[in-house]
Scaffold this active site. Structure first.
Site, PDB file in Angstrom:
ATOM      1  CB  SER A   4     -10.362   6.104  -2.965  1.00 55.51           C
ATOM      2  OG  SER A   4      -9.703   5.470  -1.893  1.00 55.51           O
TER       3      SER A   4
HETATM    4  N1  SAM Z   1      -6.331   7.741   0.910  1.00 52.04           N
HETATM    5  C1  SAM Z   1      -5.498   7.200  -0.145  1.00 52.04           C
HETATM    6  C2  SAM Z   1      -5.345   8.129  -1.293  1.00 52.04           C
HETATM    7  O1  SAM Z   1      -5.979   9.208  -1.303  1.00 52.04           O
HETATM    8  O2  SAM Z   1      -4.558   7.800  -2.182  1.00 52.04           O
HETATM    9  C3  SAM Z   1      -5.976   5.854  -0.625  1.00 52.04           C
HETATM   10  C4  SAM Z   1      -5.694   4.834   0.378  1.00 52.04           C
HETATM   11  S1  SAM Z   1      -5.575   3.182  -0.137  1.00 52.04           S
HETATM   12  C5  SAM Z   1      -7.207   2.827  -0.634  1.00 52.04           C
HETATM   13  C6  SAM Z   1      -5.417   2.475   1.488  1.00 52.04           C
HETATM   14  C7  SAM Z   1      -4.106   2.767   2.153  1.00 52.04           C
HETATM   15  O3  SAM Z   1      -4.203   2.353   3.512  1.00 52.04           O
HETATM   16  C8  SAM Z   1      -2.953   1.997   1.554  1.00 52.04           C
HETATM   17  O4  SAM Z   1      -1.947   2.875   1.157  1.00 52.04           O
HETATM   18  C9  SAM Z   1      -2.491   1.086   2.685  1.00 52.04           C
HETATM   19  O5  SAM Z   1      -1.111   0.850   2.703  1.00 52.04           O
HETATM   20  C10 SAM Z   1      -2.926   1.890   3.894  1.00 52.04           C
HETATM   21  N2  SAM Z   1      -3.082   1.102   5.125  1.00 52.04           N
HETATM   22  C11 SAM Z   1      -3.538  -0.173   5.277  1.00 52.04           C
HETATM   23  N3  SAM Z   1      -3.526  -0.524   6.563  1.00 52.04           N
HETATM   24  C12 SAM Z   1      -3.057   0.547   7.262  1.00 52.04           C
HETATM   25  C13 SAM Z   1      -2.808   0.794   8.643  1.00 52.04           C
HETATM   26  N4  SAM Z   1      -3.034  -0.141   9.587  1.00 52.04           N
HETATM   27  N5  SAM Z   1      -2.331   2.004   9.003  1.00 52.04           N
HETATM   28  C14 SAM Z   1      -2.081   2.962   8.061  1.00 52.04           C
HETATM   29  N6  SAM Z   1      -2.280   2.770   6.746  1.00 52.04           N
HETATM   30  C15 SAM Z   1      -2.778   1.593   6.343  1.00 52.04           C
END
Ligand code: SAM
Length: 247
Positions: free
Chosen positions: A97
């Protein structure tokens, strides 16, 4: 011409010193870039004050943002861009992000040193590391197994011993470690996940983007009071990758 012969041991020492000097120079450069990123975050916070109500963020949040080496959480090919105030692609089609959003979501949680926080959406591990600078323990769940593995490795390499990562669907939370002082969801949900609300301590905060997957969402601050009453506040329009999983 006089020739100088250096033993292999001396050569190895010279190589070590040169490598250390190069690493030191890179660290200085990254530290400088990180300071520039903080300035950009401060400016963006001021610009979004009309939405968020914040003209500045807490010193402890900015200190954490100034400490975590974001360049360690991006792909080598994006290292030069690591301290831009923008999201960047990571593996598996996901993103790390924008620093402004990481800082703002951290601020909204109002993290305290004794807190135990749940993160849904580990991604690169960067947001977890920022939180780990501020709280007692961070539990983080990532649905894509390869990302969970690589984030856990990065966090371990950087000695973030107070972060535990697991692969799985974060919609269900992590009941074994509940209740949490705060929960942060870094992927867009179409509605508030009930299991996450149920895993908050009384007085706990949930920070989560909510809305349609193919457009903008609202970053929401949700609080559950001592009586179990839920209040929600819309903070900023945002755009996140979707919260996936079978439901
Ligand atoms: N917090 C992260 C960072 O600091 O790099 C950025 C996160 S990215 C915007 C969103 C993440 O949420 C992705 O890696 C995606 O695979 C994960 N995601 C999506 N749905 C999810 C779920 N149901 N449970 C856990 N992770 C999930």
């Amino acid at each position: 011409m006089q020739r100088i012969y250096l033993s292999p041991a001396v050569l190895a020492c010279i190589l070590l010193v040169l490598t250390a000097l190069a690493a030191g120079a890179e660290n200085d450069d990254m530290a400088e870039q990180r300071q520039a990123m903080l300035e950009a975050v401060r400016e963006s916070v001021r610009q979004s004050e009309d939405y968020t109500g914040y003209s500045e963020l807490s010193d402890n949040v900015m200190l954490a943002m100034g400490t975590v080496p974001r360049h360690e959480f991006v792909a080598p090919v994006h290292r030069d861009l690591a301290y831009r105030n923008t999201p960047l692609p990571i593996e598996s089609g996901q993103t790390i992000s924008q620093p402004l959003i990481v800082a703002l979501m951290t601020e909204l949680l109002q993290p305290q040193p004794g807190d135990v926080i749940l993160e849904v959406g580990t991604g690169s591990g960067y947001q977890a590391a920022v939180l780990a600078e501020l709280v007692k323990h961070v539990y983080s769940i990532e649905i894509i197994e390869e990302l969970a593995t690589s984030a856990a490795q990065t966090l371990q390499r950087l000695n973030y011993d107070n972060v535990t990562v697991r692969a799985g669907d974060g919609y269900a939370g992590w009941p074994e470690h509940a209740p949490f002082d705060g929960i942060i969801v870094t992927a867009a949900a179409e509605h508030l996940p009930l299991p996450l609300l149920q895993q908050l301590k009384p007085g706990g905060k949930l920070v989560i983007p909510v809305g349609e997957h193919d457009g903008y969402q609202e970053l929401m601050l949700v609080e559950v009071d001592e009586n179990g009453d839920v209040s929600r506040e819309s903070v900023l329009p945002v755009r996140f990758v979707p919260l996936t999983g079978d439901r």
